[in-house]
Enzyme design. Structure first.
Site, PDB file in Angstrom:
ATOM      1  N   ARG A 121       0.809  -1.217   0.000  1.00  0.00           N
ATOM      2  CA  ARG A 121       0.000   0.000   0.000  1.00  0.00           C
ATOM      3  C   ARG A 121       0.849   1.277   0.000  1.00  0.00           C
ATOM      4  NH1 ARG A 121      -1.801   4.138   0.274  1.00  0.00           N
ATOM      5  NH2 ARG A 121      -3.856   4.921   0.827  1.00  0.00           N
ATOM      6  N   LYS A 122       2.102   1.152   0.356  1.00  0.00           N
ATOM      7  CA  LYS A 122       3.003   2.313   0.439  1.00  0.00           C
ATOM      8  C   LYS A 122       2.324   3.500   1.117  1.00  0.00           C
ATOM      9  CE  LYS A 122       5.912   1.073  -3.524  1.00  0.00           C
ATOM     10  NZ  LYS A 122       5.080   0.013  -4.148  1.00  0.00           N
TER      11      LYS A 122
END
Ligand code: S5P
Length: 259
Positions: free
Chosen positions: A92-93
């Site tokens: 998901r960073k």
């Protein structure tokens, strides 16, 4: 140094539970291949994992690109993870203030915290992001912090990278490792170097991705778990290609720890 230590040994040195598990899975299954299942159909992802689950230690997802995402997809991917003994990394960073990240992690459509063994996050917003991801209520969870990127022209500087590693050192029980490109980025052998940007047949894509070979990434650059996306998912036979990547990557690791 960590380059010459076996995954078995490093499992003993890991302070984060997910890192410990991942080192052990690699040693048991003899694979350091992480498959990035960058497909937009849940059905296709599940079909692919039926075929290649036995060859991977980690499956990396981008839940937000899946067009038919449902809770049933999660139930089924978790069953596959159990059956084939792999972990799940939601890539998901995260990159926002702690409060927002804690909502993104636990609420919304995806409820990532309910199912992902580990997630990726940027260090950019500061420590609050790690505090937000640290509230796992006793379940085994981990974070890979982005210390470097594979894409050309990315804005990460040496100072940023060092500050990222320093930030991580304050949360030893949370940090599984770093997404990075070079062995000098960190020293702790209990942490995992997750390295993307590997493909056998190509050296770049049209949008800035840069590819290296398995030999270079493992023997020179220190990659521990190697992320392959399109090299496998876009192949004519993903299953056959997964075996080729798995064997090639494992040979490089064996060479590294034996010499
Ligand atoms: O620096 C990075 C970090 C990541 S997590 N570079 C990357 O390419 N990634 C991810 O790895 C990216 O989001 C994609 O899911 C995967 C690489 O895919 P491929 O098809 O280029 O192998």
């Amino acid at each position: 140094d960590r380059m010459s230590l076996t995954y078995e040994k490093r499992a003993e040195l890991a302070k984060n539970g997910v890192a410990k598990q991942l080192f052990s899975i690699m040693a048991t299954k003899k694979t350091n291949l992480c498959l990035s299942v960058d497909l937009t159909s849940a059905t296709k992802i599940l079909d692919l994992l039926e075929k290649v689950g036995e060859h991977v230690c980690l499956v990396k997802t981008h839940a937000d690109i899946i067009e038919d995402y449902t809770g049933d997809f999660i139930t089924r991917i978790k069953q596959l993870a159990e059956r084939f003994n792999f972990l799940i990394l939601e890539d998901r960073k995260y990159a926002d203030i702690g409060h927002t990240v804690s909502l993104q992690y636990s609420k919304g459509l995806y409820k990532v915290g309910d199912w992902a063994d580990c997630v990726t996050a940027h260090s950019l917003p500061g420590e609050g992001i790690l505090k937000a991801l640290n509230s796992s209520n006793g379940v085994n969870r981990g974070v890979f912090l982005l210390a470097e990127m594979s894409s050309e022209g990315n804005l990460i500087t040496p100072d940023y990278k060092e500050a990222t590693v320093a930030m991580a050192s304050k949360y030893p029980e949370l940090i599984t490792g770093f997404v990075c490109q070079n062995k000098d980025t960190f020293k702790d052998p209990g942490l995992i170097q997750l390295t993307p940007g590997v493909q056998l047949e190509s050296s770049k894509d049209d949008l800035g991705q840069v590819y290296n070979t398995p030999e270079k990434v493992i023997l020179e650059k220190g990659g521990d778990v190697i992320v392959v996306g399109r090299g496998i998912v876009a192949a004519k036979s993903p299953e056959a290609q997964a075996v080729i990547y798995k064997d090639t990557l494992w040979k490089c690791y064996m060479k590294r720890v034996s010499g």
